[in-house]
Design a protein around this motif. Structure first.
Motif, PDB file in Angstrom:
ATOM      1  N   GLU A 103      70.521  -1.045  -6.716  1.00 40.12           N
ATOM      2  CA  GLU A 103      71.676  -1.000  -7.614  1.00 40.12           C
ATOM      3  C   GLU A 103      72.166  -2.407  -7.944  1.00 40.12           C
ATOM      4  O   GLU A 103      72.555  -2.692  -9.080  1.00 40.12           O
ATOM      5  N   VAL A 104      72.167  -3.291  -6.944  1.00 44.60           N
ATOM      6  CA  VAL A 104      72.614  -4.676  -7.163  1.00 44.60           C
ATOM      7  C   VAL A 104      71.645  -5.396  -8.092  1.00 44.60           C
ATOM      8  O   VAL A 104      72.058  -6.123  -9.008  1.00 44.60           O
ATOM      9  N   VAL A 105      70.353  -5.191  -7.870  1.00 47.95           N
ATOM     10  CA  VAL A 105      69.342  -5.816  -8.730  1.00 47.95           C
ATOM     11  C   VAL A 105      69.519  -5.362 -10.177  1.00 47.95           C
ATOM     12  O   VAL A 105      69.521  -6.181 -11.112  1.00 47.95           O
ATOM     13  N   ARG A 106      69.691  -4.066 -10.370  1.00 47.93           N
ATOM     14  CA  ARG A 106      69.855  -3.546 -11.744  1.00 47.93           C
ATOM     15  C   ARG A 106      71.132  -4.077 -12.386  1.00 47.93           C
ATOM     16  O   ARG A 106      71.153  -4.408 -13.581  1.00 47.93           O
ATOM     17  N   ALA A 107      72.214  -4.188 -11.601  1.00 49.89           N
ATOM     18  CA  ALA A 107      73.465  -4.719 -12.150  1.00 49.89           C
ATOM     19  C   ALA A 107      73.312  -6.189 -12.541  1.00 49.89           C
ATOM     20  O   ALA A 107      73.783  -6.611 -13.608  1.00 49.89           O
ATOM     21  N   LEU A 108      72.653  -6.975 -11.701  1.00 52.26           N
ATOM     22  CA  LEU A 108      72.404  -8.382 -12.036  1.00 52.26           C
ATOM     23  C   LEU A 108      71.576  -8.502 -13.306  1.00 52.26           C
ATOM     24  O   LEU A 108      71.874  -9.329 -14.189  1.00 52.26           O
ATOM     25  N   MET A 109      70.534  -7.692 -13.412  1.00 45.62           N
ATOM     26  CA  MET A 109      69.668  -7.733 -14.597  1.00 45.62           C
ATOM     27  C   MET A 109      70.452  -7.381 -15.861  1.00 45.62           C
ATOM     28  O   MET A 109      70.291  -8.024 -16.902  1.00 45.62           O
ATOM     29  N   ALA A 125      64.582 -20.251 -17.265  1.00 39.72           N
ATOM     30  CA  ALA A 125      64.699 -20.190 -15.814  1.00 39.72           C
ATOM     31  C   ALA A 125      66.106 -19.717 -15.470  1.00 39.72           C
ATOM     32  O   ALA A 125      67.023 -19.818 -16.284  1.00 39.72           O
ATOM     33  N   VAL A 126      66.254 -19.196 -14.247  1.00 41.66           N
ATOM     34  CA  VAL A 126      67.539 -18.642 -13.818  1.00 41.66           C
ATOM     35  C   VAL A 126      67.882 -19.184 -12.441  1.00 41.66           C
ATOM     36  O   VAL A 126      67.032 -19.235 -11.545  1.00 41.66           O
ATOM     37  N   VAL A 127      69.135 -19.581 -12.268  1.00 49.08           N
ATOM     38  CA  VAL A 127      69.665 -19.905 -10.949  1.00 49.08           C
ATOM     39  C   VAL A 127      70.513 -18.719 -10.496  1.00 49.08           C
ATOM     40  O   VAL A 127      71.464 -18.334 -11.179  1.00 49.08           O
ATOM     41  N   LEU A 128      70.144 -18.133  -9.369  1.00 48.20           N
ATOM     42  CA  LEU A 128      70.942 -17.058  -8.781  1.00 48.20           C
ATOM     43  C   LEU A 128      72.074 -17.717  -7.993  1.00 48.20           C
ATOM     44  O   LEU A 128      71.857 -18.276  -6.919  1.00 48.20           O
ATOM     45  N   SER A 138      71.760 -14.805   5.886  1.00 50.97           N
ATOM     46  CA  SER A 138      72.443 -14.576   4.618  1.00 50.97           C
ATOM     47  C   SER A 138      71.765 -15.368   3.500  1.00 50.97           C
ATOM     48  O   SER A 138      71.519 -14.838   2.400  1.00 50.97           O
ATOM     49  N   LEU A 139      71.436 -16.633   3.769  1.00 52.27           N
ATOM     50  CA  LEU A 139      70.770 -17.456   2.762  1.00 52.27           C
ATOM     51  C   LEU A 139      69.380 -16.908   2.450  1.00 52.27           C
ATOM     52  O   LEU A 139      68.960 -16.875   1.281  1.00 52.27           O
ATOM     53  N   ALA A 140      68.683 -16.450   3.484  1.00 51.99           N
ATOM     54  CA  ALA A 140      67.345 -15.888   3.277  1.00 51.99           C
ATOM     55  C   ALA A 140      67.410 -14.636   2.408  1.00 51.99           C
ATOM     56  O   ALA A 140      66.535 -14.398   1.566  1.00 51.99           O
ATOM     57  N   GLU A 141      68.457 -13.854   2.589  1.00 52.75           N
ATOM     58  CA  GLU A 141      68.644 -12.648   1.775  1.00 52.75           C
ATOM     59  C   GLU A 141      68.788 -13.014   0.294  1.00 52.75           C
ATOM     60  O   GLU A 141      68.189 -12.379  -0.581  1.00 52.75           O
ATOM     61  N   THR A 142      69.565 -14.064   0.026  1.00 49.74           N
ATOM     62  CA  THR A 142      69.757 -14.508  -1.353  1.00 49.74           C
ATOM     63  C   THR A 142      68.458 -15.048  -1.943  1.00 49.74           C
ATOM     64  O   THR A 142      68.119 -14.761  -3.099  1.00 49.74           O
ATOM     65  N   ARG A 143      67.717 -15.812  -1.154  1.00 45.36           N
ATOM     66  CA  ARG A 143      66.449 -16.361  -1.653  1.00 45.36           C
ATOM     67  C   ARG A 143      65.429 -15.268  -1.934  1.00 45.36           C
ATOM     68  O   ARG A 143      64.671 -15.342  -2.912  1.00 45.36           O
ATOM     69  N   THR A 144      65.406 -14.244  -1.097  1.00 48.75           N
ATOM     70  CA  THR A 144      64.502 -13.113  -1.340  1.00 48.75           C
ATOM     71  C   THR A 144      64.874 -12.390  -2.635  1.00 48.75           C
ATOM     72  O   THR A 144      64.007 -12.004  -3.429  1.00 48.75           O
ATOM     73  N   LEU A 145      66.180 -12.231  -2.862  1.00 44.79           N
ATOM     74  CA  LEU A 145      66.644 -11.597  -4.097  1.00 44.79           C
ATOM     75  C   LEU A 145      66.239 -12.430  -5.316  1.00 44.79           C
ATOM     76  O   LEU A 145      65.859 -11.880  -6.354  1.00 44.79           O
ATOM     77  N   GLY A 147      63.558 -14.171  -5.612  1.00 46.45           N
ATOM     78  CA  GLY A 147      62.152 -13.852  -5.844  1.00 46.45           C
ATOM     79  C   GLY A 147      61.971 -12.524  -6.546  1.00 46.45           C
ATOM     80  O   GLY A 147      61.127 -12.392  -7.442  1.00 46.45           O
ATOM     81  N   THR A 148      62.780 -11.544  -6.168  1.00 42.47           N
ATOM     82  CA  THR A 148      62.725 -10.229  -6.828  1.00 42.47           C
ATOM     83  C   THR A 148      63.082 -10.353  -8.304  1.00 42.47           C
ATOM     84  O   THR A 148      62.410  -9.781  -9.177  1.00 42.47           O
ATOM     85  N   LEU A 149      64.144 -11.113  -8.596  1.00 45.59           N
ATOM     86  CA  LEU A 149      64.547 -11.305  -9.992  1.00 45.59           C
ATOM     87  C   LEU A 149      63.472 -12.043 -10.782  1.00 45.59           C
ATOM     88  O   LEU A 149      63.222 -11.719 -11.953  1.00 45.59           O
ATOM     89  N   SER A 150      62.830 -13.020 -10.165  1.00 47.52           N
ATOM     90  CA  SER A 150      61.765 -13.755 -10.852  1.00 47.52           C
ATOM     91  C   SER A 150      60.624 -12.825 -11.252  1.00 47.52           C
ATOM     92  O   SER A 150      60.098 -12.897 -12.374  1.00 47.52           O
TER      93      SER A 150
END
Length: 235
Positions: A103-109, A125-128, A138-145, A147-150
Motif C-alpha cells: 500500500e505504501v509503495v502504491r501511494a508513493l508511486m 532519477a528519484v531521491v526517496l 530503519s535506514l536499511a528499510e528505506t534503502r530497500t524501498l 530499490g523497489t521503486l527503482s
C-alpha cells in the motif's frame, strides 16, 4: 466505556508536528480511518511535540490495537510506542509500523505520478526522501524501498535523509546531477507536511511529490493493520 460495542479500540500513534497543515493532514487520516472501521473507537496520540501521548490514552485500560503511524522502524516505534504498550494496564497489541507494505509503495508511486515524475517526460532519477534515523535497520528499510521503486519506475532511485543519516536529500540530488542526470524528483516519504517536508522541498529537486497523507492506500493499510490484530486482543 471507551470502546464502541465489543470492538477493541484503535490508537494511531504519530510523531507530532508544530505545522498546522501537518496537524490537519493527520486529523484527516484519523477521520478517513474511522470511515473504514465503523463501530471502532479510533483515536490519535503523539510521541513528540503534541499531546496526548500513547501512555495517557492507554491509562484507562481499554482493550486497544496500537498502530504506529511511522514509515520506518526507529526509536519512536521501538521505544516510545513500545514502552507505552508494554506498560499499559489493559490488554494491548502493538502492530507493525506502516513500513514498506504494498500500500505504501502504491501511494508513493501515485504521488510521484500526480507530480509529473512518471512517464516519458518524467524524472530521470528519484531521491526517496525519508526522515532519517540512527537505527541501521530503519535506514536499511528505506534503502530497500528505494530499490523497489527503482524497479517499478525504471530509473535510478536512491535514498536521502532529512536528519540523523547520510546522504542528505540535497546531497543525493546533487550526486545524481553530477552523474549527468538532469530531471531529478524527490519522493516525499512522509505522512504529513512539516519540518522534514519543508527540508525536502528545499533540497533542489525539479519535482517534489507531496506527503502521503490520507491517501486511500495508507488508510487501507491502517485498517488492515487493525483487522489483522484485533482478534488477538483479550476483552
Amino acid at each position: 466505556m471507551s470502546t464502541l460495542g465489543t470492538n477493541p479500540r484503535l490508537l494511531l500513534v504519530a510523531h507530532g508536528t508544530r505545522s498546522a497543515a501537518g496537524r490537519r493532514v493527520l486529523g484527516r487520516v484519523l477521520l478517513e480511518t474511522r470511515k473504514q472501521l465503523p463501530g471502532v473507537d479510533c483515536r490519535l496520540a503523539w510521541v513528540d511535540v503534541q499531546s496526548p501521548g500513547p501512555d495517557r490514552v492507554l491509562a484507562d485500560a481499554a482493550p486497544t490495537v496500537v498502530v504506529p503511524a511511522f514509515l520506518a522502524r526507529g526509536f519512536h516505534v521501538t521505544h516510545d510506542v513500545g514502552q507505552a504498550c508494554r506498560e499499559a494496564p489493559g490488554p494491548v497489541v502493538q502492530t507493525p509500523h506502516l513500513g514498506a507494505e504494498p500500500e505504501v509503495v502504491r501511494a508513493l508511486m501515485q504521488r510521484l505520478a500526480e507530480s509529473g515524475a512518471v512517464g516519458a517526460f518524467g524524472a530521470d532519477a528519484v531521491v526517496l526522501g525519508a526522515a532519517g534515523s540512527k537505527n541501521e535497520s530503519s535506514l536499511a528499510e528505506t534503502r530497500t524501498l528505494a530499490g523497489t521503486l527503482s524497479d517499478l519506475l525504471g530509473v535510478p532511485v536512491t535514498s536521502g535523509f532529512a536528519s540523523a543519516a547520510s546522504p542528505t536529500i540535497a546531497e543525493a540530488v546533487e550526486r545524481f546531477r553530477a552523474g549527468g542526470l538532469r530531471r531529478i524528483a524527490v519522493a516525499t516519504h512522509l505522512l504529513a507536511p512539516g519540518f522534514f517536508a519543508d527540508r525536502m522541498a528545499a533540497a533542489g529537486g525539479d519535482i517534489v511529490s507531496p506527503p502521503l497523507g490520507a491517501h486511500p492506500e495508507i488508510i487501507d493499510l491502517i485498517a488492515r493493520r487493525y483487522r489483522d490484530n484485533s482478534a488477538s486482543i483479550d476483552h
